[in-house]
Design a protein around this motif. Sequence first.
Motif, PDB file in Angstrom:
ATOM      1  N   ASP A  55      48.003  54.469  47.379  1.00 45.73           N
ATOM      2  CA  ASP A  55      49.030  53.453  47.621  1.00 45.73           C
ATOM      3  C   ASP A  55      50.425  54.053  47.581  1.00 45.73           C
ATOM      4  O   ASP A  55      51.293  53.683  48.392  1.00 45.73           O
ATOM      5  N   LEU A  58      50.920  56.002  50.856  1.00 43.59           N
ATOM      6  CA  LEU A  58      51.125  55.109  51.999  1.00 43.59           C
ATOM      7  C   LEU A  58      52.503  54.471  51.947  1.00 43.59           C
ATOM      8  O   LEU A  58      53.146  54.277  52.984  1.00 43.59           O
ATOM      9  N   ALA A  59      52.975  54.161  50.756  1.00 48.51           N
ATOM     10  CA  ALA A  59      54.330  53.598  50.615  1.00 48.51           C
ATOM     11  C   ALA A  59      55.369  54.631  51.036  1.00 48.51           C
ATOM     12  O   ALA A  59      56.370  54.293  51.701  1.00 48.51           O
ATOM     13  N   LEU A  61      54.956  57.091  53.187  1.00 48.67           N
ATOM     14  CA  LEU A  61      54.890  57.235  54.644  1.00 48.67           C
ATOM     15  C   LEU A  61      55.503  56.035  55.354  1.00 48.67           C
ATOM     16  O   LEU A  61      56.151  56.180  56.399  1.00 48.67           O
ATOM     17  N   GLU A  62      55.331  54.853  54.792  1.00 51.97           N
ATOM     18  CA  GLU A  62      55.937  53.657  55.375  1.00 51.97           C
ATOM     19  C   GLU A  62      57.456  53.724  55.278  1.00 51.97           C
ATOM     20  O   GLU A  62      58.170  53.323  56.206  1.00 51.97           O
ATOM     21  N   ALA A  63      57.970  54.247  54.181  1.00 52.71           N
ATOM     22  CA  ALA A  63      59.426  54.406  54.049  1.00 52.71           C
ATOM     23  C   ALA A  63      59.950  55.370  55.109  1.00 52.71           C
ATOM     24  O   ALA A  63      61.039  55.165  55.667  1.00 52.71           O
ATOM     25  N   ARG A  65      58.530  55.859  58.071  1.00 54.40           N
ATOM     26  CA  ARG A  65      58.457  55.151  59.351  1.00 54.40           C
ATOM     27  C   ARG A  65      59.649  54.216  59.525  1.00 54.40           C
ATOM     28  O   ARG A  65      60.269  54.180  60.603  1.00 54.40           O
ATOM     29  N   ALA A  66      59.982  53.470  58.475  1.00 54.70           N
ATOM     30  CA  ALA A  66      61.102  52.526  58.554  1.00 54.70           C
ATOM     31  C   ALA A  66      62.410  53.261  58.806  1.00 54.70           C
ATOM     32  O   ALA A  66      63.264  52.788  59.575  1.00 54.70           O
ATOM     33  N   SER A  69      62.471  54.480  62.423  1.00 57.52           N
ATOM     34  CA  SER A  69      62.612  53.361  63.360  1.00 57.52           C
ATOM     35  C   SER A  69      63.969  52.664  63.266  1.00 57.52           C
ATOM     36  O   SER A  69      64.265  51.802  64.093  1.00 57.52           O
ATOM     37  N   LEU A  99      53.160  60.305  61.674  1.00 55.25           N
ATOM     38  CA  LEU A  99      52.962  59.452  60.502  1.00 55.25           C
ATOM     39  C   LEU A  99      51.593  58.793  60.532  1.00 55.25           C
ATOM     40  O   LEU A  99      50.963  58.596  59.480  1.00 55.25           O
ATOM     41  N   GLU A 100      51.109  58.459  61.722  1.00 64.15           N
ATOM     42  CA  GLU A 100      49.749  57.916  61.835  1.00 64.15           C
ATOM     43  C   GLU A 100      48.728  58.962  61.379  1.00 64.15           C
ATOM     44  O   GLU A 100      47.751  58.638  60.678  1.00 64.15           O
ATOM     45  N   ARG A 103      48.802  59.101  57.641  1.00 67.46           N
ATOM     46  CA  ARG A 103      48.115  57.935  57.066  1.00 67.46           C
ATOM     47  C   ARG A 103      46.604  58.153  57.094  1.00 67.46           C
ATOM     48  O   ARG A 103      45.897  57.802  56.137  1.00 67.46           O
TER      49      ARG A 103
END
Length: 280
Positions: A55, A58-59, A61-63, A65-66, A69, A99-100, A103
């Motif tokens: 978790d 993934l958090a 990696l999401e940061a 991505r954001a 973007s 990033l994919e 993940r």
Amino acid sequence: MTKAANLASGKGHKDENFPVASRLIRPAHRAPIMAYYRFARAADDVSDNMVASADEKLAGLEAMRASLSGESNSEPTAVALRSVCRERGLDPVHGLDLLEAFRRDVTKLRYDDWDDLIDYCRVSAMPVGRFVLDVHGEDRALWPANDALCAALQIINHLQDCGKDYRDLDRVYLPQDMLAAAGARTDELVAPHASPALRSVIVQCAARCQDLLMVSARFAGEIRDARLGMEVAVIQRLAISLAARLRRRDPLAERVVHGKAEALGLAAQAALGRWIGGRS
């Protein structure tokens, strides 16, 4: 510190198996390539961290991505790459694809067959070369050759590190159907030497990398930018040598890499060959 910085490994571009924005690359193009590399290195460190939970990874990696973007400015390497893409008119998809892949490194620990592994390379390796080609303004008709070379590089790296990946991260990139057909077990990857069955799978994968390298054989010569062409020729030559070596040597028993002098010699031969060929 950012989520990604908290999980940094400290590795840099000089620690990689293949050249990253070497001096062969035109100075004007090195900065954007290094921005992409630093972004990729940060994301790779997140997914490979041996302490963080899934978790947390993934958090992180999401940061990233954001931030790539434009929804956030929390991750400096992603913000830097976003700026490069905006300034150069480059597609951020090459970073988003990476990033994919990372993940998947967190959530997908086994690959069913060769096609499944190549699909992973589609997001983990192919975008790297595509980004470099876009930075140089090269024709996207070169993408199939690029994709073959990048997939070969990725799988060669998997073969080199197959024991370490399993021990440290419980990741197995060797296709499961090939292991089953050979009668090999994944837990054999912790052994000091590969069993004959496991060795046969490694050899098969190395042979398939050689097939990919045949597809990319003309790639360096088709690149308009002579300096990039030399860089790709160097990478192609090093990859050919490593793929052949992995068919002869056991990556569980020894580190299957080039020595510095050997790598320099191969690189010089390849660069000179591309330079002479580009002038003819």
